[in-house]
Design a protein around this motif. Structure first.
Motif, short mmCIF file in Angstrom:
data_model
loop_
_atom_site.label_atom_id
_atom_site.label_comp_id
_atom_site.label_asym_id
_atom_site.label_seq_id
_atom_site.Cartn_x
_atom_site.Cartn_y
_atom_site.Cartn_z
N TYR A 1 0.96 -1.07 -0.02
CA TYR A 1 -0.03 0.07 -0.05
C TYR A 1 0.88 1.15 -0.07
N PHE A 2 0.42 2.35 -0.69
CA PHE A 2 0.92 3.48 -0.84
C PHE A 2 0.16 4.60 -0.88
N VAL A 3 0.54 5.90 -0.49
CA VAL A 3 -0.44 7.03 -0.63
C VAL A 3 0.69 7.97 -1.60
N ILE A 4 0.03 8.66 -2.51
CA ILE A 4 0.44 9.19 -3.65
C ILE A 4 -0.23 10.60 -3.94
N PRO A 5 0.24 11.90 -3.98
CA PRO A 5 -0.67 12.96 -4.48
C PRO A 5 -1.46 12.58 -5.79
N ALA A 6 -2.71 13.19 -5.49
CA ALA A 6 -3.88 12.72 -6.33
C ALA A 6 -3.64 13.22 -7.67
N ASN A 7 -2.66 14.17 -8.04
CA ASN A 7 -2.49 14.63 -9.42
C ASN A 7 -1.54 13.79 -10.04
N VAL A 8 -0.86 13.02 -9.54
CA VAL A 8 0.17 12.10 -9.99
C VAL A 8 -0.67 10.95 -10.92
N GLU A 9 -0.49 10.88 -12.29
CA GLU A 9 -1.25 9.73 -13.05
C GLU A 9 -0.59 8.73 -12.88
N GLN A 10 0.67 8.65 -12.80
CA GLN A 10 1.30 7.14 -12.72
C GLN A 10 2.66 7.27 -11.95
N ILE A 11 3.06 6.05 -11.49
CA ILE A 11 4.37 6.18 -10.81
C ILE A 11 5.27 4.96 -11.47
N ARG A 12 6.62 5.16 -11.59
CA ARG A 12 7.60 4.39 -12.13
C ARG A 12 8.46 3.80 -10.98
N PHE A 13 8.90 2.72 -10.93
CA PHE A 13 9.86 2.12 -10.04
C PHE A 13 10.46 1.07 -10.89
N SER A 14 11.65 0.49 -10.04
CA SER A 14 12.21 -0.70 -10.78
C SER A 14 12.66 -1.72 -9.53
N TYR A 15 12.88 -3.06 -9.89
CA TYR A 15 13.39 -4.16 -8.90
C TYR A 15 14.73 -4.45 -9.77
N TYR A 16 15.48 -5.27 -9.11
CA TYR A 16 16.84 -5.71 -9.98
C TYR A 16 16.60 -7.17 -10.14
N ASN A 17 16.83 -7.63 -11.36
CA ASN A 17 17.08 -8.98 -11.72
C ASN A 17 18.40 -9.50 -11.53
N PRO A 18 18.77 -10.45 -10.57
CA PRO A 18 20.13 -10.71 -10.49
C PRO A 18 20.52 -11.88 -11.63
N ILE A 19 19.55 -12.25 -12.12
CA ILE A 19 19.90 -13.27 -13.56
C ILE A 19 20.14 -12.59 -14.81
N LYS A 20 19.55 -11.48 -14.97
CA LYS A 20 19.70 -10.38 -16.19
C LYS A 20 20.66 -9.63 -15.77
N GLN A 21 20.97 -9.08 -14.57
CA GLN A 21 21.87 -8.46 -13.98
C GLN A 21 21.48 -6.83 -14.63
N GLN A 22 20.38 -6.54 -14.35
CA GLN A 22 19.58 -5.21 -14.72
C GLN A 22 18.60 -4.83 -14.06
N PHE A 23 18.33 -3.58 -14.11
CA PHE A 23 16.98 -2.92 -13.13
C PHE A 23 15.99 -3.18 -14.26
N ILE A 24 14.73 -3.59 -13.77
CA ILE A 24 13.85 -4.04 -14.67
C ILE A 24 12.60 -2.92 -14.52
N PRO A 25 12.28 -1.89 -15.29
CA PRO A 25 11.24 -0.83 -15.01
C PRO A 25 9.92 -1.59 -14.88
N MET A 26 8.95 -0.74 -13.76
CA MET A 26 7.73 -1.08 -13.71
C MET A 26 6.99 0.29 -13.66
N THR A 27 5.67 0.14 -14.16
CA THR A 27 4.91 1.48 -14.20
C THR A 27 3.44 1.11 -13.76
#
Length: 348
Positions: A193-219
């Motif tokens: 759960y997270f709280v975010i300003p109402a005027n924000v349409e989307q949020i972007r973050f990433s997790y790290y995949n150690p097999i691919k050795q890269q940060f995977i973006p999520m929206t």
């Protein structure tokens, strides 16, 4: 004397053969060579030609602070060989895998522990790393509801593999936390759960995949109009616009059915009027009150890691706006709305 010597040689040969077998029957088939801090990782033991045996007993050195996350390994059979996988978490910057004793129907084998280097994952700020290291990450469901006049509350149902979901924290959110965390073998599930300003349409973050050795973006879409209200969760501290819409709808229906009854004198409209009036009355019935003890913390969200919004400065009775598990939603002075744990209610 001549008969005893061959017998002695035979006994020694049998003991040597048995000892060699005890040393070679079990071995590690996979141990990672490098880890990141907070990473959940597998360690696999191979039992060669062991399908005929019952599942052995595994015991890691109890003196070691590093123990598997689950006591029972994941078992995979491949022909006559059996693979047993345990999962550990690198929660410190130095990891030494503990000694492992394996006991089956025929023998007890010791596999010595080993040192595994651990480093901190350096994440560029633009990747908005959420702290999760996983070989797979999937958002199964998401919902958005009104939190207050300026913020929305977003709920994510997540499934990940070999993941530290319990450490998840999306950068830039007002408040966030993990609930209902579960781990079964390599699969981890949780609600975030997270709280975010109402005027924000989307949020972007990433997790790290150690097999691919890269940060995977999520929206994730955080726009309230693009999602349904999380009615079954109902974590928003303020009364949502959806609830107000229901009230106005029942008022309009009651007025409509009253007018139709007055004009037609049809009993059917009178019954519909009675039903809508009863439903409308439930919205305005006095709320149940609870007694909250002095000094009780008022949480922003009904989750274990929530930030405290305020403290109750004196013993007080307040209406219950909603209940979620062992939390009560209340409105405190100056319009401060939040959640109280049931353990913080008055004892008498």
């Amino acid at each position: 004397m001549s008969l005893r010597l061959p017998a002695l040689i035979l006994v020694c040969f049998f003991a040597l053969f048995t000892g060699l077998r005890a040393q070679t029957l079990y071995r590690y088939s996979y141990v990672p060579k490098q880890l990141y801090l907070h990473q959940v990782f597998p360690v696999t033991v191979l039992a060669v030609d062991a399908q005929r045996l019952k599942t052995p007993t595994f015991r890691f050195d109890p003196r070691s602070p590093y123990q598997p996350l689950q006591s029972h390994p994941l078992k995979v059979i491949n022909g006559n060989d059996v693979f047993y996988t345990f999962y550990f978490k690198a929660d410190k910057e130095e990891i030494r895998l503990p000694d492992l004793w394996i006991q089956d129907e025929e023998q007890t084998v010791r596999l010595p522990g080993t040192q595994i280097p651990v480093t901190r994952l350096q994440a560029p700020p633009e990747d908005r790393f959420c702290g999760v290291i996983a070989s797979g990450f999937k958002i199964r469901n998401s919902q958005v509801s009104t939190f207050d006049d300026k913020n929305n509350l977003v709920y994510l149902n997540i499934e990940a593999h070999e993941a530290n979901l319990e450490d998840m924290q999306i950068p830039g959110v007002v408040e966030g936390g993990v609930e209902k965390f579960r781990r079964h073998g390599s699969v981890a599930t949780a609600e975030y759960y997270f709280v975010i300003p109402a005027n924000v349409e989307q949020i972007r973050f990433s997790y790290y995949n150690p097999i691919k050795q890269q940060f995977i973006p999520m929206t994730v879409s955080t726009s309230y109009r693009h999602k349904e209200v999380a009615a079954q969760v109902d974590l928003n501290p303020k009364d949502s616009s959806f609830t107000l819409l229901k009230k106005y709808t029942f008022i309009a229906l009651s007025a409509f059915f009253l007018l139709m009854f007055l004009f037609s004198r049809d009993l059917f409209y009178l019954i519909l009027l009675a039903v809508t009036v009863v439903a409308l009355v439930t919205f305005y019935m006095p709320l149940k009150k609870i007694c909250v003890r002095e000094g009780a913390p008022l949480y922003i969200l009904p989750i274990s890691r929530s930030t405290i919004a305020a403290q109750i400065d004196h013993r007080v009775k307040l209406p219950v706006l909603h209940r979620y598990k062992h939390y009560y939603k209340i409105e405190y002075k100056h319009g401060i709305t939040g959640w109280i744990k049931d353990e913080d209610l008055c004892q008498n």
